[in-house]
Design a protein around this motif. Sequence first.
Motif, PDB file in Angstrom:
ATOM      1  N   ASP A   5      -9.123  -1.369  13.247  1.00 53.05           N
ATOM      2  CA  ASP A   5     -10.239  -2.322  13.299  1.00 53.05           C
ATOM      3  C   ASP A   5     -11.333  -1.938  12.320  1.00 53.05           C
ATOM      4  OD1 ASP A   5      -9.059  -3.924  15.192  1.00 53.05           O
ATOM      5  OD2 ASP A   5     -10.165  -3.089  16.900  1.00 53.05           O
ATOM      6  N   ASP A   6     -11.586  -0.646  12.157  1.00 53.19           N
ATOM      7  CA  ASP A   6     -12.600  -0.209  11.188  1.00 53.19           C
ATOM      8  C   ASP A   6     -12.213  -0.642   9.773  1.00 53.19           C
ATOM      9  OD1 ASP A   6     -14.178   1.118  13.097  1.00 53.19           O
ATOM     10  OD2 ASP A   6     -12.989   2.958  12.909  1.00 53.19           O
ATOM     11  N   LEU A   7     -10.945  -0.491   9.446  1.00 53.01           N
ATOM     12  CA  LEU A   7     -10.478  -0.869   8.111  1.00 53.01           C
ATOM     13  C   LEU A   7     -10.597  -2.372   7.902  1.00 53.01           C
ATOM     14  CD1 LEU A   7      -7.240   1.322   7.806  1.00 53.01           C
ATOM     15  CD2 LEU A   7      -9.617   1.976   7.407  1.00 53.01           C
ATOM     16  N   THR A   8     -10.202  -3.130   8.909  1.00 48.89           N
ATOM     17  CA  THR A   8     -10.278  -4.592   8.830  1.00 48.89           C
ATOM     18  C   THR A   8     -11.724  -5.062   8.760  1.00 48.89           C
ATOM     19  OG1 THR A   8      -8.191  -4.827  10.029  1.00 48.89           O
ATOM     20  CG2 THR A   8      -9.656  -6.734  10.012  1.00 48.89           C
ATOM     21  N   ASN A   9     -12.567  -4.447   9.573  1.00 47.73           N
ATOM     22  CA  ASN A   9     -13.981  -4.856   9.606  1.00 47.73           C
ATOM     23  C   ASN A   9     -14.695  -4.555   8.296  1.00 47.73           C
ATOM     24  OD1 ASN A   9     -13.773  -5.834  12.202  1.00 47.73           O
ATOM     25  ND2 ASN A   9     -14.452  -3.917  13.165  1.00 47.73           N
ATOM     26  N   LEU A  11      -2.219  -0.817   3.557  1.00 49.39           N
ATOM     27  CA  LEU A  11      -1.742   0.433   4.138  1.00 49.39           C
ATOM     28  C   LEU A  11      -0.318   0.760   3.698  1.00 49.39           C
ATOM     29  CD1 LEU A  11      -3.175   0.147   7.764  1.00 49.39           C
ATOM     30  CD2 LEU A  11      -3.725   1.938   6.092  1.00 49.39           C
ATOM     31  N   ASP A  12       0.454  -0.259   3.370  1.00 50.03           N
ATOM     32  CA  ASP A  12       1.825  -0.039   2.924  1.00 50.03           C
ATOM     33  C   ASP A  12       1.900   0.379   1.457  1.00 50.03           C
ATOM     34  OD1 ASP A  12       3.016  -0.563   5.361  1.00 50.03           O
ATOM     35  OD2 ASP A  12       3.198  -2.711   4.989  1.00 50.03           O
ATOM     36  N   ALA A  13       0.796   0.244   0.731  1.00 53.45           N
ATOM     37  CA  ALA A  13       0.762   0.672  -0.673  1.00 53.45           C
ATOM     38  C   ALA A  13       0.490   2.177  -0.722  1.00 53.45           C
ATOM     39  CB  ALA A  13      -0.329  -0.078  -1.426  1.00 53.45           C
ATOM     40  N   TYR A  59      -2.976   7.156  -4.341  1.00 53.37           N
ATOM     41  CA  TYR A  59      -3.014   7.911  -5.592  1.00 53.37           C
ATOM     42  C   TYR A  59      -3.679   9.274  -5.376  1.00 53.37           C
ATOM     43  CZ  TYR A  59      -1.829   4.092  -8.865  1.00 53.37           C
ATOM     44  OH  TYR A  59      -1.198   3.102  -9.581  1.00 53.37           O
ATOM     45  N   PHE A  60      -4.877   9.241  -4.780  1.00 55.04           N
ATOM     46  CA  PHE A  60      -5.683  10.458  -4.698  1.00 55.04           C
ATOM     47  C   PHE A  60      -6.775  10.291  -3.657  1.00 55.04           C
ATOM     48  CE2 PHE A  60      -6.553   8.129  -8.766  1.00 55.04           C
ATOM     49  CZ  PHE A  60      -7.560   7.323  -8.294  1.00 55.04           C
ATOM     50  N   VAL A  61      -7.394  11.415  -3.312  1.00 57.45           N
ATOM     51  CA  VAL A  61      -8.646  11.430  -2.558  1.00 57.45           C
ATOM     52  C   VAL A  61      -9.639  12.274  -3.355  1.00 57.45           C
ATOM     53  CG1 VAL A  61      -7.627  11.081  -0.275  1.00 57.45           C
ATOM     54  CG2 VAL A  61      -7.879  13.406  -1.176  1.00 57.45           C
ATOM     55  N   TRP A  96     -11.038   4.915   2.366  1.00 58.77           N
ATOM     56  CA  TRP A  96     -10.428   3.590   2.415  1.00 58.77           C
ATOM     57  C   TRP A  96     -10.902   2.739   1.240  1.00 58.77           C
ATOM     58  CZ3 TRP A  96      -6.533   0.936   3.880  1.00 58.77           C
ATOM     59  CH2 TRP A  96      -6.588  -0.444   4.099  1.00 58.77           C
ATOM     60  N   GLU A  97     -12.178   2.785   0.965  1.00 54.28           N
ATOM     61  CA  GLU A  97     -12.728   2.023  -0.150  1.00 54.28           C
ATOM     62  C   GLU A  97     -12.095   2.478  -1.473  1.00 54.28           C
ATOM     63  OE1 GLU A  97     -17.123   0.714  -1.906  1.00 54.28           O
ATOM     64  OE2 GLU A  97     -16.971   1.958  -0.107  1.00 54.28           O
TER      65      GLU A  97
END
Length: 447
Positions: free
Chosen positions: A8-12, A251-253, A256-258, A293-294
């Motif tokens: 929900d956090d990701l969607t919001n 999420l399925d992609a 690359y990095f953090v 996430w961003e």
Amino acid sequence: MTSHLTLDDLTNWFAEGNKPRDQWHIGTEHEKIGFCMDTLRPIPYEGERSIQSLLTLLADKDWQPVEESGKIIALKKGMASITLEPGGQLELSGAPLETIHQTCEETTSYHRILKTITDELRIGFLAMGFQPKWQRSDIPLMPKARYNIMRNYMPQVGSGGLDMMMRTATVQANLDYGSEADMAQKMRIALCLQPLVTSLYAASPFENGKPSGFLSRRGACWLDTDTKRTGIPACAFENDFGFAAYTEWALDAPMYFVIRDHIYIDCAGASFRDFMDGKLEQLPGEFPGIEDWELHISTLFPDVRLKQYMEMRGADAGPWPWICSLSALWKGLLYDEQAQQKAWEMIADWSHAEVVQLREEVPKSALATPFRKTTVLQLCKQMLQISRSGLERIDASNSAGENETIFLKPLESAVASGQTQAEFWLKLYNGAWNKNIDRVFFEAMHI
């Protein structure tokens, strides 16, 4: 340790992009392929005549430098930025603006400043979607850690990724949405129309010094560039498409990095879902924050990318008037209610499979590409008519009383002639240029 995130956090996070209509703006991004005026070779990062010198001189024009490992890699001014693409392409990411007149002023001001510096450094920039002469091995690498990670990973997931990174240039329009339903409809319209835009903006017919067989060589690159993060997501064609469906697709992609302590950590191929569960191999036991996430969202490259706004990503870079025309086109289509409805009616029964096939065909044949019982050229005429009507109703005028339809002129001229910029250059190449590719560097010079 960062706090735990839920689905929900990701969607919001996407829902936070919802804006009322009176707060909608439009942003314009455009890339340029640089070259040295005497040798025509790509511009190196370091040296007297270099990308580094260019950015340093731009910083003297009230831009704030951004450094990585002690090297200048970008500039910022307010909401706008100038950044480096992997092959040294220079990109202006313009500020979110209310009118295309303001976009034109921003672009004009940028080009004027850039021209004073390019004249001093004896460098030029091409208004094309693909490097016409030099091979990847001829292009200097830029000192950005994220690009090293991407360069190592790209060959594992497609044949076009490195060319996309090193040799392409685009112009992009960024638009707002009012709600989840508005985003969903705009996404579907924009994904369907993106192949039309690729055709209309085709301006990259050359590769390695000769015709490539494509009118948009840039568009062809994307056909085999990490299919898990590019293209036309099928979920957008489902009736219940919304923020949650795009979140699942993202999420399925693979990652690359953090970034931790300003350092890029290579996670190429890893799963953000595993990261959500604290199972990321590179950061065991650590959970992502919303900034992770961003960052992940910024590494996805569908033809229309959803952030807290929407990015229209189908066009080759082209001559100066075509920069503002892209934003005008999309504003007319998607910022007027009647136009948006007309655009929806135009594409509502197009299937995902049809649009994917169209996307595969247009880099080669552009406006001549058949679709159902018509052609892309006829569809582009219809698309432009809808956009023009939308801009006329919005009726945002400049000091001379002209509304934003003036920016559609290069597009309307192209459909009237039935000829893309790529075909115009090919005709010159086979005629007046006597097949000398060097001529394109001056015929297609951006500023």
